[in-house]
Write a protein that holds these residues in place. Sequence first.
Motif, PDB file in Angstrom:
ATOM      1  N   GLY A   9     -24.510  12.469  20.690  1.00  0.00           N
ATOM      2  CA  GLY A   9     -25.457  13.094  21.650  1.00  0.00           C
ATOM      3  C   GLY A   9     -25.234  11.886  23.028  1.00  0.00           C
ATOM      4  N   ASN A  10     -26.262  11.449  23.428  1.00  0.00           N
ATOM      5  CA  ASN A  10     -26.439  10.651  24.758  1.00  0.00           C
ATOM      6  C   ASN A  10     -25.946   9.257  24.375  1.00  0.00           C
ATOM      7  N   ARG A  11     -25.833   8.817  22.999  1.00  0.00           N
ATOM      8  CA  ARG A  11     -25.454   7.422  22.526  1.00  0.00           C
ATOM      9  C   ARG A  11     -26.309   6.378  22.805  1.00  0.00           C
ATOM     10  N   LEU A  12     -27.447   6.727  23.311  1.00  0.00           N
ATOM     11  CA  LEU A  12     -28.687   5.797  23.770  1.00  0.00           C
ATOM     12  C   LEU A  12     -29.195   5.373  22.322  1.00  0.00           C
ATOM     13  N   PRO A  13     -29.651   4.099  21.953  1.00  0.00           N
ATOM     14  CA  PRO A  13     -30.433   3.635  20.750  1.00  0.00           C
ATOM     15  C   PRO A  13     -31.834   4.204  20.723  1.00  0.00           C
ATOM     16  N   ILE A  14     -32.084   5.618  20.638  1.00  0.00           N
ATOM     17  CA  ILE A  14     -33.135   6.318  20.871  1.00  0.00           C
ATOM     18  C   ILE A  14     -33.304   7.058  19.375  1.00  0.00           C
ATOM     19  N   VAL A  15     -34.586   7.044  18.874  1.00  0.00           N
ATOM     20  CA  VAL A  15     -34.893   7.338  17.631  1.00  0.00           C
ATOM     21  C   VAL A  15     -35.391   8.879  17.692  1.00  0.00           C
ATOM     22  N   GLN A  16     -34.821   9.667  16.646  1.00  0.00           N
ATOM     23  CA  GLN A  16     -35.149  11.165  16.943  1.00  0.00           C
ATOM     24  C   GLN A  16     -36.241  11.170  15.588  1.00  0.00           C
ATOM     25  N   GLY A  17     -37.387  12.039  16.030  1.00  0.00           N
ATOM     26  CA  GLY A  17     -38.290  12.141  14.994  1.00  0.00           C
ATOM     27  C   GLY A  17     -39.032  13.367  15.466  1.00  0.00           C
ATOM     28  N   ILE A  18     -40.130  14.010  14.458  1.00  0.00           N
ATOM     29  CA  ILE A  18     -40.873  14.910  14.485  1.00  0.00           C
ATOM     30  C   ILE A  18     -41.845  15.099  15.630  1.00  0.00           C
ATOM     31  N   THR A  19     -41.980  15.979  16.200  1.00  0.00           N
ATOM     32  CA  THR A  19     -42.718  15.995  17.372  1.00  0.00           C
ATOM     33  C   THR A  19     -43.987  16.938  17.202  1.00  0.00           C
TER      34      THR A  19
END
Length: 572
Positions: free
Chosen positions: A90-100
């Motif tokens: 994806g954007n390759r940033l160190p960003i956690v994806q979680g439930i919203t």
Amino acid sequence: MMTKDERKQESKTSDVDTIILNYRIDETPPWYLALFLGFQHYLTMFGSTLAVPIIIAPALCVTDDVVVGKLISTVFFVSGIATLLQTTFGNRLPIVQGITFSYLVPTFALLSQPKFQCPGLKDTNNTENSTSNSDEIWQIRMREVQGAIMVSSLFQILIGFTGLIGFLLRFIGPITVAPTIALVGLALFPVCSDYAAKHWGIAIITIAVITICSQFLSRIKIPLPTYSRLKGFHTTGVAIFGLFPVVIAIIVSWIFCAIFTETDVFSATSKARTDSRSSVLSQSPWFRVPYPGQWGTPTISLAGVFGMLAGVIAGVIESVGDYYACARLSGAPPPPPHAINRGIGVEGVACLLAGAIGTGNATTSFSENIGALGITKVGSRRVVQCGAILMIILALFGKFGAFFSTIPDPVIGGIFCVMFGLITAVGISNLQFVDLNSVRNLFIIGFAIVMGLVIPDYLNKNAGVINTGVDELDQIFTVLLKTSMAVGGTIACLLDNLIPGTVEERGIKEWRKLTADRATSNVASIHVYDLPFGIFNKSKFSKFIPFLPYYDDETEVFNMAERGSYSLEIPS
């Protein structure tokens, strides 16, 4: 390329407000430190992730706590996969994806239709046949939610990979964002009271612990053993209370509940007792792998799809802002258009996967973990990927999710009171860029928020008031108008673009300026956003595809930097 010591020395003399990082986005800590820091990200997103399946279970008519444990495991499993997809492709940033939480309001609106009203179920878990019937009751509702999420996620995939997100953002400013996000928290206040009312004493203890840890003790550091490349093994102060206020509150309140349960302070039927769901652990499987279609084949209705689009739009707006914040805190240049497009597109793919597997929700960027980057000064992409792997592994153990489904209801209620209040405040905080002395702005903001509460409340109290003569159309309008964030956000967006106002008055100038701000001394190369393994990074046709990186030559990179899109640093 500058060494870390050179970057630190330069930053001391720089006039720009910079962030000194222990590890930058393109740097990798030792494996053992990466695992520890990754587990910290897991704990940071734990509270919010745990909340969503617990909130949604009653709306799905779930009467078996074992099922809640399965939902919790499924949510963590999908979050781990989504995080790996985003940080790798994806954007390759160190960003956690979680439930919203953005999808909760349209989900409740969808499930509030008469055909989805929960029947008066008794405790029927004594026989195999009755358990099967009970499962079918909630799985029918889950499949409807799954189908709505899957189809609406196609819109997110479309606006991401086609580059349409850049065009749509031209019409969205802080006056639109503020009511949209604020109404997510405001619309969920009944959930807070329902859970907290199970025992207000325990709920208040939970609220008090979170408040004390996050507001009064957040800067107090506890000495813990750690390791760095310069000092080796040593002790360092870690702000435990500021990092994990929700986890600490759960532990403290759970202990109180256990004491009061053993001393019979609570009645035998109290939901505050720790033994009210003790059978869940023994009934849950040790090992379980979530898979697409585990609850059956998803079903699709136009009403559900249109309602979920409100959640998609809110999630996209939130994610774009998170990308810029994450980039700055991880030592990356501001994300270029192709990275934003690809990030939103991959989030859409993750939402499609979440719908197929059946989390009852979708995924988005987690702001809590972006804050953790700033606190720990570790922006390494590898750390977040380690955290994602831990999410997946722990989610495979069924008793792990079941254990957390036994948290007493008033403890959850106390957490909700704080969490939903914070979500509301995050939405309102966008108004810092807006001229609040402007009658125009005050009218739009106030009207949008009030109507976002009034219209859904009216429809909830007057079932069947919408009657166009076409059942499908009635369902679409009902779900949309029962979704407070869709009502408030739409009103705010329309009025903000139709009523005359300057860009300064509307706050758009300062808002865009903030996203363009960047630290010049501790920043990585623009190529951190390139796809891994050199995929399409040097292809000539990449410039025609909005989600692929393309740099004609070094001059082009400098031109992009002048437009505020990229870092001036070019790797040798």
